[in-house]
Design a protein around this motif. Structure first.
Motif, PDB file in Angstrom:
ATOM      1  N   TYR A   1       0.672  -1.292  -0.020  1.00 26.93           N
ATOM      2  CA  TYR A   1      -0.039   0.017  -0.057  1.00 26.93           C
ATOM      3  C   TYR A   1       1.025   1.226  -0.006  1.00 26.93           C
ATOM      4  CZ  TYR A   1      -4.346   2.522   1.120  1.00 26.93           C
ATOM      5  OH  TYR A   1      -5.171   3.326   1.012  1.00 26.93           O
ATOM      6  N   ILE A   2       1.265   1.770  -1.123  1.00 26.30           N
ATOM      7  CA  ILE A   2       2.189   2.627  -1.348  1.00 26.30           C
ATOM      8  C   ILE A   2       1.575   3.977  -1.770  1.00 26.30           C
ATOM      9  CG2 ILE A   2       4.261   3.582  -2.382  1.00 26.30           C
ATOM     10  CD1 ILE A   2       4.872   0.526  -3.021  1.00 26.30           C
ATOM     11  N   LEU A   3       1.742   4.919  -0.905  1.00 27.78           N
ATOM     12  CA  LEU A   3       1.072   6.291  -1.274  1.00 27.78           C
ATOM     13  C   LEU A   3       2.184   7.500  -1.586  1.00 27.78           C
ATOM     14  CD1 LEU A   3      -1.106   4.908   1.122  1.00 27.78           C
ATOM     15  CD2 LEU A   3      -2.371   6.588   0.015  1.00 27.78           C
ATOM     16  N   ASN A   4       1.833   7.999  -2.686  1.00 27.79           N
ATOM     17  CA  ASN A   4       2.582   9.278  -2.661  1.00 27.79           C
ATOM     18  C   ASN A   4       1.837  10.553  -2.104  1.00 27.79           C
ATOM     19  OD1 ASN A   4       4.606   7.818  -4.110  1.00 27.79           O
ATOM     20  ND2 ASN A   4       3.524   7.764  -6.042  1.00 27.79           N
ATOM     21  N   GLY A   5       2.628  11.506  -1.700  1.00 26.31           N
ATOM     22  CA  GLY A   5       1.865  12.723  -1.254  1.00 26.31           C
ATOM     23  C   GLY A   5       1.050  12.423  -0.014  1.00 26.31           C
ATOM     24  N   SER A   6      -0.031  13.195  -0.063  1.00 29.05           N
ATOM     25  CA  SER A   6      -0.851  13.002   0.862  1.00 29.05           C
ATOM     26  C   SER A   6      -2.515  13.353   0.687  1.00 29.05           C
ATOM     27  CB  SER A   6      -0.489  14.060   2.208  1.00 29.05           C
ATOM     28  OG  SER A   6      -0.618  15.179   1.718  1.00 29.05           O
ATOM     29  N   ILE A   7      -3.303  12.961   1.568  1.00 22.14           N
ATOM     30  CA  ILE A   7      -4.875  13.305   1.213  1.00 22.14           C
ATOM     31  C   ILE A   7      -4.949  14.637   1.791  1.00 22.14           C
ATOM     32  CG2 ILE A   7      -5.475  11.746   2.867  1.00 22.14           C
ATOM     33  CD1 ILE A   7      -7.191  11.964  -0.650  1.00 22.14           C
ATOM     34  N   GLU A   8      -4.563  15.701   1.287  1.00 20.88           N
ATOM     35  CA  GLU A   8      -4.915  16.845   1.812  1.00 20.88           C
ATOM     36  C   GLU A   8      -6.371  17.408   1.680  1.00 20.88           C
ATOM     37  OE1 GLU A   8      -1.868  20.107   0.952  1.00 20.88           O
ATOM     38  OE2 GLU A   8      -0.335  18.598   0.684  1.00 20.88           O
ATOM     39  N   PHE A   9      -7.202  16.803   0.764  1.00 26.50           N
ATOM     40  CA  PHE A   9      -8.249  17.386   0.259  1.00 26.50           C
ATOM     41  C   PHE A   9      -9.316  16.394   0.041  1.00 26.50           C
ATOM     42  CE2 PHE A   9     -11.672  18.722  -2.249  1.00 26.50           C
ATOM     43  CZ  PHE A   9     -12.392  19.893  -1.592  1.00 26.50           C
ATOM     44  N   LEU A  10     -10.403  16.041   0.809  1.00 21.07           N
ATOM     45  CA  LEU A  10     -11.562  15.033   0.807  1.00 21.07           C
ATOM     46  C   LEU A  10     -12.774  16.030   0.638  1.00 21.07           C
ATOM     47  CD1 LEU A  10     -10.738  12.215   3.198  1.00 21.07           C
ATOM     48  CD2 LEU A  10     -10.873  12.083   0.498  1.00 21.07           C
ATOM     49  N   CYS A  11     -13.694  15.715  -0.513  1.00 21.96           N
ATOM     50  CA  CYS A  11     -14.833  16.344  -0.455  1.00 21.96           C
ATOM     51  C   CYS A  11     -15.644  16.332   0.493  1.00 21.96           C
ATOM     52  CB  CYS A  11     -15.557  15.665  -1.801  1.00 21.96           C
ATOM     53  SG  CYS A  11     -16.973  16.563  -2.247  1.00 21.96           S
ATOM     54  N   ASN A  12     -16.138  17.536   1.013  1.00 26.58           N
ATOM     55  CA  ASN A  12     -17.061  17.751   2.192  1.00 26.58           C
ATOM     56  C   ASN A  12     -18.476  17.025   1.800  1.00 26.58           C
ATOM     57  OD1 ASN A  12     -15.145  18.531   3.978  1.00 26.58           O
ATOM     58  ND2 ASN A  12     -15.370  20.627   3.138  1.00 26.58           N
ATOM     59  N   ASN A  13     -18.585  16.708   0.634  1.00 20.89           N
ATOM     60  CA  ASN A  13     -19.956  16.167   0.357  1.00 20.89           C
ATOM     61  C   ASN A  13     -20.170  14.853   0.294  1.00 20.89           C
ATOM     62  OD1 ASN A  13     -21.631  18.598  -0.550  1.00 20.89           O
ATOM     63  ND2 ASN A  13     -20.635  18.758  -2.378  1.00 20.89           N
ATOM     64  N   LEU A  14     -18.924  14.123   0.730  1.00 21.62           N
ATOM     65  CA  LEU A  14     -18.797  12.738   0.735  1.00 21.62           C
ATOM     66  C   LEU A  14     -19.998  11.942   1.824  1.00 21.62           C
ATOM     67  CD1 LEU A  14     -14.875  11.884   0.661  1.00 21.62           C
ATOM     68  CD2 LEU A  14     -16.970  10.997  -0.659  1.00 21.62           C
TER      69      LEU A  14
ATOM     70  N   LYS B   1     -14.548  18.433   6.345  1.00 21.45           N
ATOM     71  CA  LYS B   1     -15.766  18.562   7.338  1.00 21.45           C
ATOM     72  C   LYS B   1     -16.891  17.915   6.792  1.00 21.45           C
ATOM     73  CE  LYS B   1     -13.350  22.569   9.186  1.00 21.45           C
ATOM     74  NZ  LYS B   1     -13.446  24.231   9.596  1.00 21.45           N
ATOM     75  N   PRO B   2     -17.070  16.770   6.671  1.00 21.21           N
ATOM     76  CA  PRO B   2     -18.281  16.025   5.909  1.00 21.21           C
ATOM     77  C   PRO B   2     -19.695  16.271   6.657  1.00 21.21           C
ATOM     78  CG  PRO B   2     -16.777  14.374   6.932  1.00 21.21           C
ATOM     79  CD  PRO B   2     -16.216  15.768   7.639  1.00 21.21           C
ATOM     80  N   GLN B   3     -20.389  17.053   6.731  1.00 20.58           N
ATOM     81  CA  GLN B   3     -21.484  17.015   7.466  1.00 20.58           C
ATOM     82  C   GLN B   3     -22.464  16.475   6.956  1.00 20.58           C
ATOM     83  OE1 GLN B   3     -22.832  21.068   8.805  1.00 20.58           O
ATOM     84  NE2 GLN B   3     -20.611  21.598   9.485  1.00 20.58           N
ATOM     85  N   ARG B   4     -22.411  15.726   5.805  1.00 23.17           N
ATOM     86  CA  ARG B   4     -23.712  14.773   5.175  1.00 23.17           C
ATOM     87  C   ARG B   4     -22.961  13.468   5.195  1.00 23.17           C
ATOM     88  NH1 ARG B   4     -24.439  17.044  -0.988  1.00 23.17           N
ATOM     89  NH2 ARG B   4     -26.241  15.156  -0.658  1.00 23.17           N
ATOM     90  N   LEU B   5     -22.056  13.159   5.939  1.00 26.86           N
ATOM     91  CA  LEU B   5     -21.405  11.842   5.839  1.00 26.86           C
ATOM     92  C   LEU B   5     -22.396  10.922   6.997  1.00 26.86           C
ATOM     93  CD1 LEU B   5     -18.778  10.087   5.117  1.00 26.86           C
ATOM     94  CD2 LEU B   5     -17.964  10.724   7.410  1.00 26.86           C
ATOM     95  N   VAL B   6     -22.721   9.749   6.289  1.00 26.20           N
ATOM     96  CA  VAL B   6     -23.443   8.618   7.072  1.00 26.20           C
ATOM     97  C   VAL B   6     -22.877   7.760   7.580  1.00 26.20           C
ATOM     98  CG1 VAL B   6     -25.601   7.293   6.552  1.00 26.20           C
ATOM     99  CG2 VAL B   6     -25.629   9.469   5.631  1.00 26.20           C
ATOM    100  N   HIS B   7     -21.827   7.058   6.693  1.00 25.07           N
ATOM    101  CA  HIS B   7     -21.125   5.812   6.978  1.00 25.07           C
ATOM    102  C   HIS B   7     -19.617   5.785   6.959  1.00 25.07           C
ATOM    103  CE1 HIS B   7     -20.574   1.243   6.504  1.00 25.07           C
ATOM    104  NE2 HIS B   7     -19.708   1.710   6.274  1.00 25.07           N
ATOM    105  N   LEU B   8     -18.762   5.872   7.901  1.00 24.53           N
ATOM    106  CA  LEU B   8     -17.086   5.929   7.767  1.00 24.53           C
ATOM    107  C   LEU B   8     -16.660   4.730   8.532  1.00 24.53           C
ATOM    108  CD1 LEU B   8     -14.728   7.614   7.396  1.00 24.53           C
ATOM    109  CD2 LEU B   8     -15.227   8.600   9.750  1.00 24.53           C
ATOM    110  N   TYR B   9     -16.161   3.939   7.527  1.00 23.14           N
ATOM    111  CA  TYR B   9     -15.121   2.755   8.033  1.00 23.14           C
ATOM    112  C   TYR B   9     -13.841   3.079   7.693  1.00 23.14           C
ATOM    113  CZ  TYR B   9     -13.320  -1.914   7.900  1.00 23.14           C
ATOM    114  OH  TYR B   9     -12.462  -2.961   8.051  1.00 23.14           O
ATOM    115  N   LEU B  10     -12.852   2.937   8.788  1.00 21.26           N
ATOM    116  CA  LEU B  10     -11.356   3.157   8.684  1.00 21.26           C
ATOM    117  C   LEU B  10     -10.927   1.929   9.253  1.00 21.26           C
ATOM    118  CD1 LEU B  10     -11.236   6.997   9.152  1.00 21.26           C
ATOM    119  CD2 LEU B  10     -11.117   5.716   6.912  1.00 21.26           C
ATOM    120  N   GLY B  11     -11.234   0.741   8.964  1.00 17.93           N
ATOM    121  CA  GLY B  11     -10.499  -0.294   9.776  1.00 17.93           C
ATOM    122  C   GLY B  11      -9.254  -0.611   9.299  1.00 17.93           C
ATOM    123  N   TRP B  12      -8.559  -1.327  10.427  1.00 16.33           N
ATOM    124  CA  TRP B  12      -7.145  -1.877  10.076  1.00 16.33           C
ATOM    125  C   TRP B  12      -6.163  -0.236   9.678  1.00 16.33           C
ATOM    126  CZ3 TRP B  12      -5.901  -6.584  11.224  1.00 16.33           C
ATOM    127  CH2 TRP B  12      -6.889  -7.642  11.010  1.00 16.33           C
TER     128      TRP B  12
END
Length: 223
Positions: A54-67, A85-96
């Motif tokens: 799982y190799i990532l270049n750079g960073s995830i500085e921006f995610l859509c707030n409409n997610l 700042k995802p005020q519409r977010l319903v489901h968040l999974y960040l396992g492992w």
């Protein structure tokens, strides 16, 4: 291309992924983000998998707030971006994940969030203030081995239906929980937890509680 028309991103079985800040900024209609790898089970350790595949270049500085729906297996940073700042977010999974906490030094308002799963994030040291999550129904913190306490604001979550702290072996403080909607409470394997949490609301008859392998010596008389 990062166009305005993109509403979903779905990645599985990849070797390398790279995010471009400007491209991500253009995806203002992005509602679904799914990042997972079907070969996860072939590795004995999730972190060795991150290092080798799982190799990532750079960073995830921006995610859509409409997610509205995010599934990211083995999230590779210690917290979410301060710009997210995802005020519409319903489901968040960040396992492992490699999370230490969800956000640094701020309280986030997530009025639509119903499902929060941070299971197997063995570096997670603290969980957020739940005051801004009034509709939370499912919270999974299974095997978050570094977690020492549950934020007392969890008692404000009146719609919580299922809560798992299974084998959170460092957990010492869990002050309160709201029982109004709760049907499943798993504290099994919380070796250092010696006191059952205080609870608010009337307990449901169908509530299932697991306390095997904990340090709890006494249950409330109402149970």
């Amino acid at each position: 291309m990062g166009t305005m028309t993109i509403e979903a991103i779905w990645f599985t079985c990849f070797e390398q992924i790279c995010f471009n800040k400007e491209v991500m900024k253009n995806m203002k209609r992005l509602r679904i983000l799914y990042i997972a790898d079907g070969r996860l089970n072939s590795f004995s350790s999730p972190h060795s998998f991150i290092d080798s595949k799982y190799i990532l270049n750079g960073s995830i500085e921006f995610l859509c707030n409409n997610l509205q729906w995010v599934y990211w297996e083995q999230y590779p940073w210690v917290s979410l971006s301060d710009n997210f700042k995802p005020q519409r977010l319903v489901h968040l999974y960040l396992g492992w994940s490699l999370l230490h906490d969800l956000w640094t030094k701020r309280k986030e308002l997530l009025p639509c969030l119903r499902w929060l799963d941070l299971s197997f994030s063995d570096r997670l040291m603290q969980i957020p203030n739940f005051t801004g999550m009034p509709n939370l129904e499912f919270l999974n913190l299974k095997r978050c081995w570094s977690l020492k306490k549950v934020h007392p604001s969890l008692g404000n979550c009146k719609k919580l239906n299922k809560l798992s702290l299974y084998r959170c072996k460092s957990l010492e403080r869990f002050s309160c929980v709201n029982m109004e909607s709760l049907e499943h409470l798993d504290l099994e394997g919380c070796l250092k937890l010696d006191k059952f949490p205080n609870f608010f609301g009337r307990m449901k008859l169908e509530l299932e509680i697991k306390v095997e392998g904990t340090g709890i010596r006494e249950l409330p008389s109402s149970i």
